[in-house]
Design an enzyme around this catalytic site. Structure first.
Site, PDB file in Angstrom:
ATOM      1  N   TRP A  75       0.241  -1.440  -0.259  1.00 54.66           N
ATOM      2  CA  TRP A  75      -0.065   0.283   0.308  1.00 54.66           C
ATOM      3  C   TRP A  75       1.246   1.528  -0.101  1.00 54.66           C
ATOM      4  O   TRP A  75       0.688   1.846  -0.708  1.00 54.66           O
ATOM      5  CB  TRP A  75      -0.691   0.220   1.293  1.00 54.66           C
ATOM      6  CG  TRP A  75      -2.420  -1.317   1.149  1.00 54.66           C
ATOM      7  CD1 TRP A  75      -2.033  -1.941   1.209  1.00 54.66           C
ATOM      8  CD2 TRP A  75      -2.977  -0.373   0.166  1.00 54.66           C
ATOM      9  NE1 TRP A  75      -3.183  -2.969   0.562  1.00 54.66           N
ATOM     10  CE2 TRP A  75      -4.099  -1.805  -0.286  1.00 54.66           C
ATOM     11  CE3 TRP A  75      -3.345  -0.271  -1.284  1.00 54.66           C
ATOM     12  CZ2 TRP A  75      -4.480  -1.962  -1.301  1.00 54.66           C
ATOM     13  CZ3 TRP A  75      -3.862  -0.308  -2.124  1.00 54.66           C
ATOM     14  CH2 TRP A  75      -4.978  -1.478  -1.956  1.00 54.66           C
ATOM     15  N   ASP A 110      -1.824   6.435   7.024  1.00 52.89           N
ATOM     16  CA  ASP A 110      -3.008   5.670   6.137  1.00 52.89           C
ATOM     17  C   ASP A 110      -3.322   4.959   7.314  1.00 52.89           C
ATOM     18  O   ASP A 110      -2.363   3.996   7.187  1.00 52.89           O
ATOM     19  CB  ASP A 110      -2.450   4.855   5.175  1.00 52.89           C
ATOM     20  CG  ASP A 110      -3.753   4.326   4.077  1.00 52.89           C
ATOM     21  OD1 ASP A 110      -4.516   3.792   4.796  1.00 52.89           O
ATOM     22  OD2 ASP A 110      -3.278   4.102   2.766  1.00 52.89           O
ATOM     23  N   LYS A 129     -12.508  -1.996   5.909  1.00 51.48           N
ATOM     24  CA  LYS A 129     -11.358  -3.473   6.352  1.00 51.48           C
ATOM     25  C   LYS A 129     -11.739  -3.151   7.996  1.00 51.48           C
ATOM     26  O   LYS A 129     -12.330  -4.217   8.410  1.00 51.48           O
ATOM     27  CB  LYS A 129     -10.070  -2.911   6.797  1.00 51.48           C
ATOM     28  CG  LYS A 129      -9.471  -2.671   4.625  1.00 51.48           C
ATOM     29  CD  LYS A 129      -8.651  -3.582   4.401  1.00 51.48           C
ATOM     30  CE  LYS A 129      -8.029  -3.514   3.098  1.00 51.48           C
ATOM     31  NZ  LYS A 129      -7.943  -2.370   2.823  1.00 51.48           N
TER      32      LYS A 129
HETATM   33  C1  LIG Z   1      -6.903  -1.307   1.257  1.00 55.23           C
HETATM   34  C2  LIG Z   1      -6.410  -0.673   1.934  1.00 55.23           C
HETATM   35  C3  LIG Z   1      -5.755   0.041   0.885  1.00 55.23           C
HETATM   36  C4  LIG Z   1      -7.219   0.915  -0.615  1.00 55.23           C
HETATM   37  O1  LIG Z   1      -8.266   1.705  -0.167  1.00 55.23           O
HETATM   38  P1  LIG Z   1      -9.710   1.588  -1.327  1.00 55.23           P
HETATM   39  O2  LIG Z   1     -10.304   1.893  -0.500  1.00 55.23           O
HETATM   40  O3  LIG Z   1      -9.894   0.619  -2.011  1.00 55.23           O
HETATM   41  O4  LIG Z   1      -8.895   3.188  -1.901  1.00 55.23           O
HETATM   42  C5  LIG Z   1      -5.503   0.983   1.727  1.00 55.23           C
HETATM   43  N1  LIG Z   1      -4.158   1.490   1.872  1.00 55.23           N
HETATM   44  C6  LIG Z   1      -4.631   0.532   2.613  1.00 55.23           C
HETATM   45  C7  LIG Z   1      -3.986   0.246   4.391  1.00 55.23           C
HETATM   46  C8  LIG Z   1      -5.544  -1.011   2.902  1.00 55.23           C
HETATM   47  O5  LIG Z   1      -5.066  -1.396   3.358  1.00 55.23           O
END
Ligand SMILES: *Cc1c(COP(=O)(O)O)cnc(C)c1O
Length: 370
Positions: A110, A180, A204
């Site tokens: 990511w 993030d 998630k």
């Molecule tokens: C799954 C994930 C993403 C992707 O997110 P989207 O909502 O599909 O754009 C970004 N960062 C992390 C840490 C993730 O686990």
């Protein structure tokens, strides 16, 4: 063999995302699809400019601020476009036209995506990269190369694909931290006031796809450009209280129910962290006690409490493992398509009993195949 019936599939959903949600939340949602109590309308047909929805947004902002223990100079936004849109919105706001590079930690799948998007907007310096080592560990503080004049440091708190998680807050207090937290948001307490911005999509750990929570310190935006499209302008979103256009009412409502569950049924983030730690340590213990039948992918000190990633000796054995697990009623155990292997995601909504059942299954599988 502790056979899990199909009936239990929802409880044994180890998917990397969208992840499992608490059962009591699902029960409330079932009702609200037909009619939200006190409103009488389906959640899918309630107007986003209604008084009811304004109260939903206000309570959710408050719940998140309280769970995180944030002071009043932070705003909470509920945006669309997923975490991926934040990969761009952050540098569009803070990096465009800058001569100093922003600092980015390259710790896995990511953060690779984050860095690629940031480079489209402005200068980026990779302060540390785990790529050469196959993303099997995170940096120590002294390994991170920093320009103290950098506009910000960005990192990913939990690398969902590799199963790496920071158990401390890296960086310097004089350089704004942006994180993030998509796959470990609201999973444990942290000193959240050390961050200038945190973003996390819901799908998630805290809800369904469709909404991304952004928590931003007001000061970070003081020199933000005024010429961005309104939708991509954090200040315009703050002024509109997340209702600049039609927001994902349903997804936002689910996140509200999850925050109530965290507050009332779990008892806050410290209690949530205890539970998450119990689940993860039980599973890692089983992996470590398997005489390398199951092999963890990353170094022990950086193991994730959310995503437990491991391998078996051969691809063939991994295929057999996944097929038998599916048959026994476990779902979502396949590793991310980019690296394969096995990944058990233990998000907030997954119960300890599901992990214990998985451990039983793994021990039986090992007996049959060693
Ligand atoms: C799954 C994930 C993403 C992707 O997110 P989207 O909502 O599909 O754009 C970004 N960062 C992390 C840490 C993730 O686990």
């Amino acid at each position: 063999m502790n056979k899990v019936t199909k009936h239990d599939l929802n409880k044994h959903n180890f998917s990397g995302g969208p992840g499992v949600l608490p059962e009591t939340v699902l029960e409330q949602l079932k009702e609200s699809i037909v009619a939200v109590p006190d409103v009488g309308l389906s959640i899918l047909g309630i107007n986003h400019r209604s008084d009811w929805f304004a109260v939903v947004v206000a309570e959710l902002e408050e719940n998140i601020q309280n769970l995180l223990g944030l002071p009043k100079d932070y705003h909470c936004l509920f945006l669309q476009g997923g975490a991926t849109q934040q990969f761009s919105m952050v540098p569009m706001t803070l990096l465009k036209g800058k001569t100093q590079s922003a600092e980015y930690l390259q710790t896995g799948y990511w953060s690779n995506k984050v860095i690629a998007e940031a480079r489209r907007e402005g200068p980026v310096h990779v302060s540390w990269s785990g790529q050469a080592a196959g993303f099997t560990r995170l940096p120590k503080d002294e390994e991170i190369e920093f320009n103290p004049g950098a506009p910000y440091l960005h990192y990913v708190s939990n690398e969902t694909v590799e199963g790496l998680q920071f158990h401390r807050i890296p960086g310097r207090d004089d350089v704004p931290r942006i994180c993030d937290m998509s796959s470990d948001f609201l999973s444990a307490p942290r000193a959240f006031d050390k961050f200038s911005m945190i973003y996390a999509h819901a799908q998630k750990n805290i809800g369904p796809a469709g909404v991304t929570v952004v928590v931003v310190k007001d000061e970070l935006l003081k020199d933000a450009p005024r010429d961005l499209p309104a939708f991509l302008d954090y200040r315009a979103q703050i002024d509109a209280r997340s209702i600049l256009n039609t927001p994902p009412v349903f997804s936002i409502y689910v996140v509200l129910l999850v925050t109530r569950w965290l507050r009332d049924s779990i008892g806050g983030l410290a209690a949530m962290a205890d539970l998450n730690m119990k689940k993860a340590s039980a599973l890692y213990r089983a992996i470590d006690a398997s005489d390398d039948f199951y092999c963890g992918r990353v170094v022990k000190e950086d193991r994730s409490t959310m995503n437990v990633v491991f391998n078996l000796k051969t691809k063939d054995l991994e295929h057999q493992f996944l097929a038998s697990a599916q048959e026994a009623g476990f779902s979502g155990l396949n590793g991310h398509r980019s690296i394969g292997g096995i990944r058990a995601s233990l998000y907030n909504g997954l119960q300890l009993s599901a992990v214990e059942n998985l451990i039983d299954f793994m021990e039986n599988f090992k007996k049959c195949h060693s």
